[in-house]
Design a protein around this motif. Structure first.
Motif, PDB file in Angstrom:
ATOM      1  N   ARG A 142      42.235  15.534  29.000  1.00 46.43           N
ATOM      2  CA  ARG A 142      42.089  14.560  30.089  1.00 46.43           C
ATOM      3  C   ARG A 142      40.951  13.568  29.838  1.00 46.43           C
ATOM      4  N   ILE A 143      40.032  13.883  28.961  1.00 40.05           N
ATOM      5  CA  ILE A 143      38.953  12.937  28.633  1.00 40.05           C
ATOM      6  C   ILE A 143      39.550  11.679  28.019  1.00 40.05           C
ATOM      7  N   GLY A 144      40.626  11.842  27.240  1.00 41.43           N
ATOM      8  CA  GLY A 144      41.378  10.712  26.734  1.00 41.43           C
ATOM      9  C   GLY A 144      40.643   9.803  25.768  1.00 41.43           C
ATOM     10  N   CYS A 145      39.861  10.366  24.884  1.00 43.02           N
ATOM     11  CA  CYS A 145      39.097   9.577  23.917  1.00 43.02           C
ATOM     12  C   CYS A 145      39.770   9.661  22.548  1.00 43.02           C
ATOM     13  N   GLY A 146      39.974   8.526  21.926  1.00 45.36           N
ATOM     14  CA  GLY A 146      40.593   8.494  20.604  1.00 45.36           C
ATOM     15  C   GLY A 146      39.734   9.068  19.495  1.00 45.36           C
ATOM     16  N   ALA A 179      32.828  11.203  23.794  1.00 38.73           N
ATOM     17  CA  ALA A 179      33.453  10.092  24.517  1.00 38.73           C
ATOM     18  C   ALA A 179      32.411   9.071  24.958  1.00 38.73           C
ATOM     19  N   ALA A 180      31.242   9.538  25.399  1.00 32.43           N
ATOM     20  CA  ALA A 180      30.172   8.628  25.819  1.00 32.43           C
ATOM     21  C   ALA A 180      29.696   7.773  24.649  1.00 32.43           C
ATOM     22  N   GLY A 183      42.540  27.387  24.072  1.00 37.46           N
ATOM     23  CA  GLY A 183      41.977  28.105  25.206  1.00 37.46           C
ATOM     24  C   GLY A 183      42.134  27.335  26.496  1.00 37.46           C
ATOM     25  N   PRO A 184      41.625  27.891  27.584  1.00 44.95           N
ATOM     26  CA  PRO A 184      41.847  27.320  28.908  1.00 44.95           C
ATOM     27  C   PRO A 184      41.214  25.946  29.132  1.00 44.95           C
ATOM     28  N   LYS A 185      40.269  25.529  28.345  1.00 44.68           N
ATOM     29  CA  LYS A 185      39.619  24.231  28.519  1.00 44.68           C
ATOM     30  C   LYS A 185      40.317  23.103  27.756  1.00 44.68           C
ATOM     31  N   GLN A 186      41.408  23.406  27.083  1.00 50.43           N
ATOM     32  CA  GLN A 186      42.120  22.388  26.312  1.00 50.43           C
ATOM     33  C   GLN A 186      42.562  21.221  27.193  1.00 50.43           C
TER      34      GLN A 186
END
Length: 174
Positions: free
Chosen positions: A52-56, A23-24, A44-47
């Motif tokens: 939420r990062i929301g990067c295309g 994303a950066a 998994g749990p980090k999905q």
């Protein structure tokens, strides 16, 4: 540059930091016009954190079969790992890896000829490695060729069986 991650989406795999680094780069590109896209195969749990990062440029594709994933590089910025099957599978396909030196990763990626070794899974470290990979496609291709040769020579079923037999013989004093 298409980078793949395949595995469980758990904290120790460094997948959130990998997504943040992607994303950066998407926010501040400077890789000679090459966009970096991250394909994440797994669940998994980090999905939710990744979503939420929301990067295309981050593509969550869920669980895939081994034949369904192809990329320019494979990233495994794990904090904890055994001998990663996904690393071995990527190497067999001549896909170089960006890895942390944990668990058995150094057996396959022993130095920079066979992949990119990063010292930790911090977002900025992963970001720098992704930018470097995007700047050097020829280096990635060379690493891919080298690691594919290594996996064919050292990690075939035949070679694995020979090593197991040798270890058994040594254990029995023969």
């Amino acid at each position: 540059l298409m980078v793949a991650f395949a595995g469980r989406l758990v904290p120790e795999k460094g997948v959130v930091e990998l997504a943040q680094a992607t994303a950066a780069i998407a926010e501040h590109p400077d890789v000679n016009g090459r966009a970096v896209h991250l394909i994440i195969a797994g669940a998994g749990p980090k999905q939710g954190d990744i979503e939420r990062i929301g990067c295309g440029n981050i593509h969550l594709v869920g669980r895939l079969g081994r034949q369904d994933l192809a990329a320019d590089a494979m990233a495994l910025p794990s904090r904890s790992e055994g001998f990663a099957t996904t690393l071995l599978e990527a190497a067999a396909c001549a896909t170089p890896a960006i890895v942390t030196p944990v668990g058995g990763t150094d057996e396959l990626v022993s130095d920079e000829r066979f992949g990119t070794i990063i010292p930790n899974a911090r977002t900025e470290t992963v970001e720098a490695a992704l930018r470097e990979a995007a700047h050097n496609p020829q280096r990635l291709a060379e690493q891919g060729e080298n690691v594919a040769r290594r996996v064919r020579a050292e990690y075939s079923w035949r070679r694995t069986a020979e090593r197991a037999l040798s270890a058994c013989r040594k254990a029995n004093g023969k």
